[in-house]
Write an enzyme that holds these catalytic residues in place. Structure first.
Site, PDB file in Angstrom:
ATOM      1  N   LYS A 156     -16.639  21.338   2.885  1.00 34.30           N
ATOM      2  CA  LYS A 156     -15.942  22.519   3.430  1.00 34.30           C
ATOM      3  C   LYS A 156     -15.156  23.272   2.364  1.00 34.30           C
ATOM      4  O   LYS A 156     -14.940  24.474   2.480  1.00 34.30           O
ATOM      5  CB  LYS A 156     -15.027  22.112   4.575  1.00 34.30           C
TER       6      LYS A 156
ATOM      7  N   GLU B 195     -23.690  22.595   8.365  1.00 36.27           N
ATOM      8  CA  GLU B 195     -23.318  22.038   9.679  1.00 36.27           C
ATOM      9  C   GLU B 195     -22.246  20.951   9.550  1.00 36.27           C
ATOM     10  O   GLU B 195     -21.326  20.871  10.360  1.00 36.27           O
ATOM     11  CB  GLU B 195     -24.570  21.470  10.361  1.00 36.27           C
TER      12      GLU B 195
ATOM     13  N   GLY C  84     -17.529  17.015  11.652  1.00 41.05           N
ATOM     14  CA  GLY C  84     -18.286  15.776  11.412  1.00 41.05           C
ATOM     15  C   GLY C  84     -19.626  15.797  12.119  1.00 41.05           C
ATOM     16  O   GLY C  84     -20.486  16.626  11.833  1.00 41.05           O
TER      17      GLY C  84
ATOM     18  N   ILE D 135     -20.389  16.643  15.157  1.00 36.02           N
ATOM     19  CA  ILE D 135     -20.564  17.567  16.295  1.00 36.02           C
ATOM     20  C   ILE D 135     -21.459  18.727  15.867  1.00 36.02           C
ATOM     21  O   ILE D 135     -21.150  19.408  14.888  1.00 36.02           O
ATOM     22  CB  ILE D 135     -19.212  18.173  16.749  1.00 36.02           C
TER      23      ILE D 135
ATOM     24  N   GLU E  77      -9.214  12.352   3.632  1.00 35.06           N
ATOM     25  CA  GLU E  77      -9.656  12.956   2.377  1.00 35.06           C
ATOM     26  C   GLU E  77      -9.133  12.112   1.217  1.00 35.06           C
ATOM     27  O   GLU E  77      -8.192  11.333   1.373  1.00 35.06           O
ATOM     28  CB  GLU E  77      -9.092  14.371   2.243  1.00 35.06           C
TER      29      GLU E  77
ATOM     30  N   LYS F  47     -11.512  24.469   7.870  1.00 38.29           N
ATOM     31  CA  LYS F  47     -12.540  24.388   8.924  1.00 38.29           C
ATOM     32  C   LYS F  47     -12.428  25.550   9.911  1.00 38.29           C
ATOM     33  O   LYS F  47     -13.443  26.115  10.314  1.00 38.29           O
ATOM     34  CB  LYS F  47     -12.432  23.040   9.644  1.00 38.29           C
TER      35      LYS F  47
ATOM     36  N   GLY G 194     -16.281  10.259   9.438  1.00 42.57           N
ATOM     37  CA  GLY G 194     -16.994   8.981   9.383  1.00 42.57           C
ATOM     38  C   GLY G 194     -18.369   9.174   8.765  1.00 42.57           C
ATOM     39  O   GLY G 194     -18.977  10.237   8.878  1.00 42.57           O
TER      40      GLY G 194
HETATM   41  N1  HSE Z   1     -10.703  14.030   6.456  1.00 40.51           N
HETATM   42  C1  HSE Z   1     -11.531  14.708   7.395  1.00 40.51           C
HETATM   43  C2  HSE Z   1     -11.031  14.401   8.800  1.00 40.51           C
HETATM   44  C3  HSE Z   1     -12.947  14.241   7.217  1.00 40.51           C
HETATM   45  O1  HSE Z   1     -10.204  13.481   8.940  1.00 40.51           O
HETATM   46  O2  HSE Z   1     -11.422  15.059   9.742  1.00 40.51           O
HETATM   47  C4  HSE Z   1     -13.965  15.116   7.856  1.00 40.51           C
HETATM   48  O3  HSE Z   1     -13.920  16.430   7.404  1.00 40.51           O
END
Ligand code: HSE
Length: 354
Positions: free
Chosen positions: A100, A124, A129, A131, A185, A200, A298
Site C-alpha cells: 500500500k 487487491e 488483506g 477481503i 507492520e 488504505k 495475515g
Molecule cells: N499491519 C497491517 C494491519 C497489515 O494490521 O492491518 C495489513 O495491511
C-alpha cells in the site's frame, strides 16, 4: 504456462508461493492456467525451501527475461519497491502488488504507465488483506455513484482494541501479541498511529472517486491515547471504540477523508468487527449499503488476494489495458466535513459517534 517472478520472499511472498504450489491443481481446473514461479528476488538464500533454486539477487535477471509476464511485488516500503515496479512495467510486464505504501505514493503514475502499454497494475491485497474490495468497488463505480466509505482497515489496531475490551489487556501487551502473530507492520507506529489505515482509505477513495490525495494531507489520529476505562464507558453507552477510516463525498463534489477513533453504536454493522478482522461499509446511491468483511492481515489471506490478481491478469490474456486513471488534484480534498454531516460526539468521552 504463465511465468511469474516474486519480488520479496517474506511473509506475503512465501504465502503466495504456498498458495500457488498447494492450490495449483485447483487453479488449473478452474482457469485452465498453469503458473510457474520462475524467479524469487530476495537478499537472502532459502536453501531448504522447495523453490530455493529460483532465488535471484539481481532485478535485471527478471526484467531482461521475456518469458516473465507478471511481476509480483511484496517487498514493503517505497524504495526500491516502486523503482522495481516502474522498471518492470517499462520492460513490458504486468505488476501485482500488496504494497500500500507504493500504491498510495505512486499509484497514479504506475496505473498510467501500465495502461499506456496495454498492461495492468493491480493491488487487491494492498487494502483489507484477504477481503475482495478493490475489484468489487472498481466494478461498482461503472454502474453506481459511491457516496461514502467507512472502514475498519487495520487488523492490528482492531486486534488491540478488542483485546483491551474483552480481556482488559493493556495496550502494550496486546500490541506485542499482534506483532507476534505477524499482523503488525515492521514499524508498528504505522498501525497504532493510524498511518496504515490512512494510506488504505486514500487508496479506496481513489478507486471510488478517481482522485488520489496524499495521505500527508489527511487528518489522522491513532489509538495510543485510548484507555481500557474509555472503552468501558463507551460499552456502558452501547458503543465500541474502533479506529475508523472514512471518505465522504460532499455536496460540492469534493471528498473529505479522515482516520480517527469513533464510538461505534451497536446498530452499526461495524460494531461487530472484532480481532484482526476488517470491515468496510460502502454506500452507493443505487446499491445502498454494502458490507465487506474478512481477515485484514495475515500471511495466507493476503497471499490469496495477491493470487486473485495474478489469476485475473492471466485469464484476461494480453493487451487488456487498465482503464483506470487517477488524478492527483489536491483541491478535491475537502478540509472539513459539511455541517450536515458533522458527527455527534459522546460529550464525556470526546469520541465522534457513528
Ligand atoms: N499491519 C497491517 C494491519 C497489515 O494490521 O492491518 C495489513 O495491511
Amino acid at each position: 504456462m504463465v511465468k511469474i517472478a516474486l519480488l520479496g520472499f517474506g511473509t506475503v511472498g512465501s504465502g503466495v508461493a504456498e498458495v500457488l504450489l498447494e492450490n495449483g491443481k485447483l487453479i488449473k481446473s478452474k482457469t485452465g492456467i498453469d503458473f510457474d514461479i520462475k524467479y524469487i528476488l530476495d537478499l537472502r538464500e532459502f536453501p531448504d525451501h522447495p523453490l530455493g533454486d529460483r532465488i535471484v539477487h539481481d532485478i535485471n535477471v527478471i526484467l531482461n527475461d521475456p518469458e516473465v509476464s507478471i511481476v509480483v511485488e511484496m517487498m514493503g516500503g517505497v524504495h526500491p519497491a516502486y523503482d522495481f515496479s516502474i522498471a518492470a512495467i517499462k520492460a513490458g510486464k504486468n505488476v501485482v502488488t500488496s504494497n500500500k505504501a507504493v500504491v498510495a505514493a505512486h499509484g497514479p503514475e504506475l496505473l498510467k504507465e501500465a495502461s499506456e502499454r496495454g498492461l495492468r497494475y493491480m493491488f487487491e491485497a494492498s487494502v483489507g488483506g484477504g477481503i475482495p474490495i478493490i475489484r468489487p468497488m472498481t466494478d461498482l463505480t461503472a454502474e453506481d455513484e459511491i457516496t461514502e466509505i467507512i472502514g475498519i482497515l487495520n487488523g492490528t489496531t482492531n486486534y488491540i482494541l478488542t483485546a483491551m475490551k474483552d480481556e482488559g489487556t493493556s495496550f502494550e501487551e496486546a500490541l506485542a501479541t499482534a506483532q507476534w502473530m505477524g499482523y503488525a507492520e515492521a514499524d508498528p507506529s504505522a498501525d497504532v498511529d493510524g498511518f496504515d489505515s490512512c494510506r488504505k482509505i486514500c487508496i479506496l477513495a481513489a478507486v471510488a472517486f478517481g482522485n488520489l490525495v496524499s495521505y500527508e494531507d489527511v487528518e489522522t489520529v491513532g489509538i495510543r491515547h485510548i484507555t481500557v476505562e474509555d472503552i468501558k464507558k463507551a460499552e456502558e453507552k452501547g458503543a465500541s471504540i474502533k479506529l475508523i477510516a472514512r471518505a465522504v463525498k460532499t455536496d460540492c463534489g469534493k471528498v473529505h477523508i479522515s482516520v480517527k477513533p469513533y464510538a461505534v453504536r451497536r446498530n452499526n454493522p461495524l460494531y461487530a468487527i472484532s480481532d484482526v478482522f476488517n470491515g468496510i461499509l460502502v454506500r452507493g446511491k443505487i446499491s445502498g449499503d454494502l458490507m465487506f468483511y474478512g481477515k485484514g492481515a495475515g500471511k495466507l489471506p493476503t497471499a490469496g488476494a495477491v493470487v486473485s490478481d495474478i489469476i485475473d491478469i492471466a485469464s484476461r490474456g494480453e493487451n487488456q489495458p487498465q482503464q483506470v486513471i487517477w488524478t492527483t488534484d489536491k483541491e478535491m480534498l475537502a478540509p472539513v466535513l459539511p455541517e450536515s454531516l458533522v458527527d455527534a460526539t459522546f460529550a464525556d468521552l470526546g469520541y465522534p459517534v457513528c
